[in-house]
Enzyme design. Structure first.
Site, PDB file in Angstrom:
ATOM      1  N   GLY A 224     -55.529   9.946  35.169  1.00 39.54           N
ATOM      2  CA  GLY A 224     -56.864   9.358  35.177  1.00 39.54           C
ATOM      3  C   GLY A 224     -56.963   8.287  36.245  1.00 39.54           C
TER       4      GLY A 224
ATOM      5  N   GLN B 258     -60.349   1.089  40.545  1.00 33.90           N
ATOM      6  CA  GLN B 258     -58.957   0.995  40.988  1.00 33.90           C
ATOM      7  C   GLN B 258     -58.815   1.214  42.490  1.00 33.90           C
ATOM      8  OE1 GLN B 258     -57.728   3.806  37.639  1.00 33.90           O
ATOM      9  NE2 GLN B 258     -55.856   2.649  37.980  1.00 33.90           N
TER      10      GLN B 258
HETATM   11  C1  QAP Z   1     -54.137   6.286  31.995  1.00 34.35           C
HETATM   12  O1  QAP Z   1     -52.629   6.499  33.802  1.00 34.35           O
HETATM   13  C2  QAP Z   1     -53.341   6.734  30.799  1.00 34.35           C
HETATM   14  O2  QAP Z   1     -46.611   3.389  36.069  1.00 34.35           O
HETATM   15  C3  QAP Z   1     -53.826   7.029  33.275  1.00 34.35           C
HETATM   16  O3  QAP Z   1     -45.304   4.404  38.187  1.00 34.35           O
HETATM   17  C4  QAP Z   1     -51.949   6.801  30.838  1.00 34.35           C
HETATM   18  O4  QAP Z   1     -52.324   8.197  35.201  1.00 34.35           O
HETATM   19  C5  QAP Z   1     -53.979   7.048  29.644  1.00 34.35           C
HETATM   20  C6  QAP Z   1     -48.660   6.364  36.647  1.00 34.35           C
HETATM   21  C7  QAP Z   1     -51.234   7.218  29.721  1.00 34.35           C
HETATM   22  C8  QAP Z   1     -53.258   7.475  28.533  1.00 34.35           C
HETATM   23  C9  QAP Z   1     -51.891   7.562  28.555  1.00 34.35           C
HETATM   24  C10 QAP Z   1     -48.195   5.193  36.101  1.00 34.35           C
HETATM   25  C11 QAP Z   1     -47.984   6.881  37.747  1.00 34.35           C
HETATM   26  C12 QAP Z   1     -49.848   7.039  36.132  1.00 34.35           C
HETATM   27  C13 QAP Z   1     -47.067   4.558  36.615  1.00 34.35           C
HETATM   28  C14 QAP Z   1     -51.921   7.147  34.759  1.00 34.35           C
HETATM   29  C15 QAP Z   1     -46.400   5.081  37.720  1.00 34.35           C
HETATM   30  C16 QAP Z   1     -46.861   6.258  38.283  1.00 34.35           C
HETATM   31  C17 QAP Z   1     -50.688   6.497  35.207  1.00 34.35           C
HETATM   32 CO    CO Z   2     -55.501   2.572  34.525  1.00 39.80          CO
END
Ligand code: QAP
Ligand code: CO
Length: 171
Positions: A46, A51
């Site tokens: 997402g 962002q």
């Molecule tokens: C939001 O988050 C979300 O730390 C979207 O090093 C996440 O796409 C909603 C990401 C989990 C519900 C459950 C994070 C990629 C991606 C990191 C993401 C990273 C690389 C996060």
């Molecule tokens: Co976020």
């Protein structure tokens, strides 16, 4: 198409409240394409326009395993369908490397405009429901770290600030 720079916590620009999109133009559609490219490249599930420092109410989501279910939400409104909460481990492209359990509403309804500018309604549960709430928070200037203790949040802030100083030195 382009990969956009993602703002990282504690960047104050992430606290900006997004404004509604007045009209879904080709410019908005190009931005949406860039947001998907940026999200898939990360990879993430997402991304909110906030962002990438665009303060308009636009969110892209794809919680599928194979990038096969791109969803676009413009000017989204969420309604709670039942008050049940569920805890899930969340991360955020704006808080890289940190994950915390957050409680969210398990079942919600979302009304928004699609990429074609037409209104639609979607009922969501589980990961999709959580992701929608997480991304809509971004449009309000909120981050998942706002729900954890200030001690944990400060620790994350300090680590990211240190990382940003290192990044700047080696840029
Ligand atoms: C939001 O988050 C979300 O730390 C979207 O090093 C996440 O796409 C909603 C990401 C989990 C519900 C459950 C994070 C990629 C991606 C990191 C993401 C990273 C690389 C996060
Ligand atoms: Co976020």
């Amino acid at each position: 198409m382009a990969i956009l720079d993602i703002l990282e916590f504690p960047d104050p620009r992430l606290r900006t409240k997004a404004k509604p999109v007045a009209e879904v133009t080709d410019k908005i559609r190009n931005l949406i394409d860039d947001m998907f490219e940026t999200m898939y490249d990360a990879p993430g599930i997402g991304l909110a326009a906030s962002q990438v420092n665009i303060h308009q109410q636009i969110v892209v989501i794809d919680v599928s395993e194979d990038k096969s279910e791109p969803l676009v939400f413009i000017n989204p409104k969420v309604t709670v369908l039942d008050g049940e909460l569920e805890a899930m481990q969340e991360g955020c492209l704006s808080v890289p490397g940190f994950y915390e359990d957050i409680e969210r509403i398990e079942h919600c309804k979302i009304e928004a405009l699609g990429k074609d500018g037409k209104p639609f309604v979607l009922e969501a549960r589980g990961l999709l429901a959580v992701c929608i709430q997480h991304e809509l928070d971004h449009l309000d200037g909120k981050l998942f770290v706002d729900y954890i203790s200030s001690t944990k949040r400060d620790r994350i802030r300090k680590k990211l600030e240190k990382q940003h100083r290192l990044d700047a030195k080696h840029a």
